[in-house]
Structures are given as structure tokens and as C-alpha cells.
Design a protein around this motif. Sequence first.
Motif, PDB file in Angstrom:
ATOM      1  N   UNK A   6       0.791  -1.218   0.000  1.00 22.41           N
ATOM      2  CA  UNK A   6       0.000   0.000   0.000  1.00 22.41           C
ATOM      3  C   UNK A   6       0.823   1.268   0.000  1.00 22.41           C
ATOM      4  N   UNK A   7       1.993   1.219  -0.644  1.00 21.97           N
ATOM      5  CA  UNK A   7       2.872   2.380  -0.687  1.00 21.97           C
ATOM      6  C   UNK A   7       3.983   2.346   0.334  1.00 21.97           C
ATOM      7  N   UNK A   8       3.868   1.497   1.372  1.00 23.31           N
ATOM      8  CA  UNK A   8       4.954   1.327   2.336  1.00 23.31           C
ATOM      9  C   UNK A   8       5.914   0.266   1.796  1.00 23.31           C
ATOM     10  N   UNK A   9       7.187   0.659   1.600  1.00 24.15           N
ATOM     11  CA  UNK A   9       8.184  -0.262   1.065  1.00 24.15           C
ATOM     12  C   UNK A   9       8.810  -1.051   2.221  1.00 24.15           C
ATOM     13  N   UNK A  10       8.733  -2.370   2.131  1.00 25.73           N
ATOM     14  CA  UNK A  10       9.213  -3.243   3.195  1.00 25.73           C
ATOM     15  C   UNK A  10      10.356  -4.089   2.659  1.00 25.73           C
ATOM     16  N   UNK A  11      11.487  -4.033   3.326  1.00 28.26           N
ATOM     17  CA  UNK A  11      12.639  -4.830   2.924  1.00 28.26           C
ATOM     18  C   UNK A  11      12.452  -6.276   3.361  1.00 28.26           C
ATOM     19  N   UNK A  12      12.438  -7.176   2.381  1.00 27.65           N
ATOM     20  CA  UNK A  12      12.336  -8.595   2.721  1.00 27.65           C
ATOM     21  C   UNK A  12      13.527  -9.034   3.564  1.00 27.65           C
ATOM     22  N   UNK A  13      14.699  -8.522   3.225  1.00 29.00           N
ATOM     23  CA  UNK A  13      15.907  -8.905   3.955  1.00 29.00           C
ATOM     24  C   UNK A  13      15.828  -8.510   5.426  1.00 29.00           C
ATOM     25  N   UNK A  48       7.196  -7.984  20.171  1.00 29.05           N
ATOM     26  CA  UNK A  48       7.632  -7.860  21.560  1.00 29.05           C
ATOM     27  C   UNK A  48       9.133  -8.025  21.741  1.00 29.05           C
ATOM     28  N   UNK A  49       9.727  -8.911  20.968  1.00 28.44           N
ATOM     29  CA  UNK A  49      11.151  -9.194  21.151  1.00 28.44           C
ATOM     30  C   UNK A  49      12.026  -8.400  20.187  1.00 28.44           C
ATOM     31  N   UNK A  50      11.590  -8.277  18.948  1.00 29.28           N
ATOM     32  CA  UNK A  50      12.415  -7.595  17.949  1.00 29.28           C
ATOM     33  C   UNK A  50      12.014  -6.136  17.786  1.00 29.28           C
ATOM     34  N   UNK A  51      10.780  -5.799  18.218  1.00 31.85           N
ATOM     35  CA  UNK A  51      10.316  -4.412  18.274  1.00 31.85           C
ATOM     36  C   UNK A  51      10.365  -3.722  16.911  1.00 31.85           C
ATOM     37  N   UNK A  52       9.804  -4.376  15.916  1.00 33.04           N
ATOM     38  CA  UNK A  52       9.750  -3.774  14.589  1.00 33.04           C
ATOM     39  C   UNK A  52       8.382  -3.140  14.368  1.00 33.04           C
ATOM     40  N   UNK A  53       8.271  -2.322  13.334  1.00 27.00           N
ATOM     41  CA  UNK A  53       7.021  -1.650  13.021  1.00 27.00           C
ATOM     42  C   UNK A  53       5.945  -2.664  12.633  1.00 27.00           C
ATOM     43  N   UNK A  54       4.722  -2.391  13.065  1.00 26.02           N
ATOM     44  CA  UNK A  54       3.633  -3.347  12.865  1.00 26.02           C
ATOM     45  C   UNK A  54       3.302  -3.558  11.393  1.00 26.02           C
ATOM     46  N   UNK A  55       3.471  -2.497  10.549  1.00 28.40           N
ATOM     47  CA  UNK A  55       3.099  -2.664   9.144  1.00 28.40           C
ATOM     48  C   UNK A  55       4.030  -3.609   8.403  1.00 28.40           C
ATOM     49  N   UNK A  56       5.168  -3.979   9.024  1.00 35.53           N
ATOM     50  CA  UNK A  56       6.116  -4.890   8.388  1.00 35.53           C
ATOM     51  C   UNK A  56       5.837  -6.362   8.718  1.00 35.53           C
ATOM     52  N   UNK A  57       4.891  -6.619   9.606  1.00 35.38           N
ATOM     53  CA  UNK A  57       4.651  -7.992  10.041  1.00 35.38           C
ATOM     54  C   UNK A  57       4.143  -8.870   8.894  1.00 35.38           C
ATOM     55  N   UNK A  58       4.606 -10.133   8.824  1.00 36.71           N
ATOM     56  CA  UNK A  58       4.055 -11.060   7.831  1.00 36.71           C
ATOM     57  C   UNK A  58       2.552 -11.231   8.036  1.00 36.71           C
ATOM     58  N   UNK A  59       1.823 -11.358   6.943  1.00 35.85           N
ATOM     59  CA  UNK A  59       0.375 -11.558   7.022  1.00 35.85           C
ATOM     60  C   UNK A  59      -0.031 -12.959   6.563  1.00 35.85           C
ATOM     61  N   UNK A  60       0.982 -13.735   6.219  1.00 39.44           N
ATOM     62  CA  UNK A  60       0.721 -15.143   5.922  1.00 39.44           C
ATOM     63  C   UNK A  60       1.998 -15.927   6.202  1.00 39.44           C
ATOM     64  N   UNK A  61       1.822 -17.107   6.789  1.00 41.05           N
ATOM     65  CA  UNK A  61       2.946 -17.993   7.092  1.00 41.05           C
ATOM     66  C   UNK A  61       2.728 -19.320   6.394  1.00 41.05           C
ATOM     67  N   UNK A  62       3.730 -19.739   5.636  1.00 41.99           N
ATOM     68  CA  UNK A  62       3.712 -21.042   4.977  1.00 41.99           C
ATOM     69  C   UNK A  62       4.866 -21.874   5.533  1.00 41.99           C
ATOM     70  N   UNK A  63       4.548 -22.970   6.213  1.00 44.87           N
ATOM     71  CA  UNK A  63       5.575 -23.876   6.733  1.00 44.87           C
ATOM     72  C   UNK A  63       5.922 -24.898   5.650  1.00 44.87           C
ATOM     73  N   UNK A  64       7.190 -25.004   5.332  1.00 41.45           N
ATOM     74  CA  UNK A  64       7.641 -25.900   4.260  1.00 41.45           C
ATOM     75  C   UNK A  64       8.834 -26.724   4.748  1.00 41.45           C
TER      76      UNK A  64
END
Length: 551
Positions: A447-454, A506-522
Motif C-alpha cells: 500500500x505504498x509502504x516499502x518493506x525490505x524482505x531482507x 515484543x522481542x524484535x520491536x519492529x514496526x507493525x506494518x512490516x509484520x508477515x500476514x501469511x505464514x507457509x511452513x515448508x
Amino acid sequence: MEGFVPWPPEFARRYRQEGYWLDKTITEILEESFERFASNPLLIAAQSGRVYSYEECGRLVTRLALHLKSLGLELYDRVILQLPNQPEVLLTYLAILKAGGIPIMALPPHQEAEIGFFAKLAEARALVIPAVFRKADKQQMAENILKEAPSLDIVLVGGGTPRQGFHSLDALLADPIEERTVDRAFPRPDPDLPAVLQLSGGTTGIPKLIPRTHNDYIYNFLCNAQVCALDQRTVLLLAIPQQHNFALACPGFMGIASAGGCEVLSDAPSPDAALGMIETYQVTHWIAVPAMIIAVLNHPDRSRYNLKSLKIILTGGSKLNPEVALRVRPELGCDVQQVLGMAEGPLYWTRLDDPDEVRFGTQGRPQSPGDDLKIVDPSTGEEVRPGEMGELWCRGPHTIRGYYRVPEYNAKAFSPDGFYKSGDLVRLDPSGNVIVEGRLKDCINRGGEKISAEEIENHILAHPSVDICACVAMPDPVLGERVCVFVVPKPGQELTLAELNRFLLEERRIAKFKLPERLELVDALPLTNVGKVNKVALRNTIAEQIDKEGA
């Protein structure tokens, strides 16, 4: 200034001769507006409806600048500014500039990891925060950062009672220090040195700091105001974070202020809020990312609102699909003007007199006649043929020559002859406009916020249950992209999305908009022929999975 990359003398000379650089400070330009448009409304706080005139803004800016000076802020001291969308964020920004400081435009959701990094990298002297933002205790964050950043010794707190040793921003703005101050002189910064440190999109870890000088940033917003035809009748609605380059100078608040117009500042980006404010404040121009436009177009009760005042939607941050652009005029009764812009400086606008196929199907051309561009094969650096896709390289009077204090990265991000390598994959339309096709770098545009995958991957790898992971963009009809993370758990370990995000908050204290919105376990991540994680395959996998679920 150590860590700042200036323009080569021959380019600086040319930009002065051609009238792009005025050798003034941002404070000087805006104080001309405070005087010229004194009784005009400059700023409306959407939450309260309070109206600030140009004269009142000028007076409050001077007051706060005197307080900053009394607290010991000196010429070129860096100040991290992290207030939400309220009048104080602009008053403080302008006061820092007037006092001779350099604001660092941090976003309100940023947490300890990001703010602490900025403080140490820039050796910041001061930090301006809300007491609480979305239930996050920002004063506790500040106390934690103070232990790790020895240069920090001034903390201003808005909207709450400051802790011991901190200062109340509200109290300072209410205290008429100017009435008891004889010496009201302030140091004058060099217009060729940094005025503002903006943030990059953060495609390679935590965002880089972008040094915008007085000369280049003034030309940036004056030229932008002209391209967007702003004047004293303009009423601009802004509900994206004010610290964004788009919101501050493209044309943003400074473009509006230079033209004598008025900004309606809101912290509510919802379609209901936008529609209500357009009607209430007779908004003529609305800065909106494509996700906001789509939400308004699809709003079931849109017809209840009177939108007759709205003339132009200024949109950028991510690509507006032509199908959406074509709906704007018949459904909202206004026009749309697109921009491909970067905080590093390049700005490519469509023009309102362009043919429809150009206005709706391209992302614009340089706003300045002093801009140089070329589209190159990123693997060779050679220009591609017209119409072929390549990476957009930019150079000009408001495009930086290097990030702040990262010489190794600058050697990769800029060509030897000074072109900024944007990372945008584009084609050149016969009209001279560019068409955006995607991103070269590994970045998720939510949505216009650029999030670094790395950056997100590095935080996720700290989780005790994670062996390896990869973050990729998954398609979303409203935001364009969201974050999906593929995780290979450690043997015998399990992980849920809720648990992972709780750890990141809580532990890494990153911005909320960067949180993953889907998790795929492989069980394993796909690899390329050279042994790297094949993110193209992962993006295709999640896109196909989403298609199946939709069907």
C-alpha cells in the motif's frame, strides 16, 4: 559535512545558472509565505477542526525554535521526528529547521530497532515522540535507546506527561518564550548542506538516510507545486504519514505552503474518513495511494457524500492500475494525476493535459527540465532500446548523489557519472512517459509502504523455532502486495503466524506494518542454479495458492 555526498561543482554551477537552486534555506522560503499569506488558513487539524493561519504557524514555529535553542540544540544537530499526523509534527519539523537542526523523518510505527539504528548512525542529538502510539509506550522505547545512543540527550514528548528528564512538547508550544527572549537570532545553515534526512524504501535492510539539501528540496517542492497547479484556492487532504516525502514535499505541505493553499491533516486513512473530510472541508486535492482510491471507489455509501469540490487525486507510492484510473472521472467526478516518486529525489508526473491513454496508462515524465534519465540493462549498464524494459537511472537538480554515511552502498547504488539506480523496472512510452513494470530489488510494496524482505528475514531468523526463511510479496487486490513468509522450522518445532508476529513485536520491536500476514511452513526452500533461494518460484507458488483459494 562528514558522510554527505555533494553534487560535483560543475553540476552545482549549472543548477544555479539555470535557476533551479536559489541559495535560500527552507525556513526563508516558508517565512516568505507566512508573511505573504498571513491571514490565510494554512493547516486544519481534521480530528479537532482547529484552523491554523499562516501567521499563527509562523509564530508557533518561532516559539518552539527558541525553546529548542534554549535546550541546547545547535547548528546541524540531528533530530529524530516521530510524531503522528497532528499539527505538532509540522510545527516541530519547521522549528527544527529554523533552529538550524536537521530533522530525521521517522515514521510513527517505527520501533526500537529502527529508531535506535537511526540514532546511532546519524549521532542524533534529540528525539521527538508521542507518549503512546497505538498502545506502544514510546517513552520506554526512548529510555531503551538512550542507553545505547550516547549522542542523544534531548527527548520531547507530545500528548502525555513526560518522564523525568524528558520535556513536554505541548508545554513548550504553550509557553511564550518569545516574550522574554531578547536574542532571537538563529544560525543560518549552508543551503548546499543537508536540511532533512528522509528515509529510503528500505530494500536492503533498515532504511537508508537520504540527505536532502535546502537547495534541492526547495526546488523539489516549488517545481512540484507548479506541476500540480497549486494556488491559494487549493485545499489538500493528507492522511498518509506526514513524514513521507510524498506528504512533505511532493507537493505535500511545503508545496501547499509555498502556494498559499491549505492542508487538511488527518490520521484516519479510511474511506469513510476521507469522504467525510472531502465534503466537510471542501477539499480540492487529495493525496492518496492506490489502495485508498480503490477503497473509496468501492465504498457502498459513497453517493451519500458531496464530492463536488474535489478536482484532482494525486497518487503515487505504488502503481495505479489503468482499470482503476479509468473509473475515477466517471465515478468520483474528478481527475487523477500520477507520480513515480522517490525520496531520493526523482519525480515523474503525468500532466493533466496529457491524452487519456497517457494519463491513465503511464506513471509520468520528469517534472524538471534539468532531469536526466536513462533506462538500462541492469546486468550491463547499457541503455536498452526504446520500448524495452530496463532499470530506471536518474540524475538531476533534486536527486541526491549518495546516501548518508554508507560509502560502500553508494558505490553500488550510483553510477560513476552520478545516476541514481532506482531499482524500478520501466519501459519508455512513445509519449516520453515511463511505464512501471516492477522492482529490481527484493522489496514488498504494501500500500505504498516499502518493506525490505531482507530486514524482516533477519528478524524472523532470530526466532528459536526457525531454521531458514524467505519473505516474498503476495498479491492483494487492495494494498497491491502483502508480506508472506515461507519458514523451514527447526526439527521438532512448530510455529504459528500469531506466535511469530508476537515475537517480532515484543522481542524484535519492529514496526507493525512490516509484520508477515501469511505464514507457509515448508520442508525446504527452492533454490536457483547458483544455490540462492528462488524467490520467483516462491512468489509464483503463493500467487497460485491465493488464486485457488479465491476460486
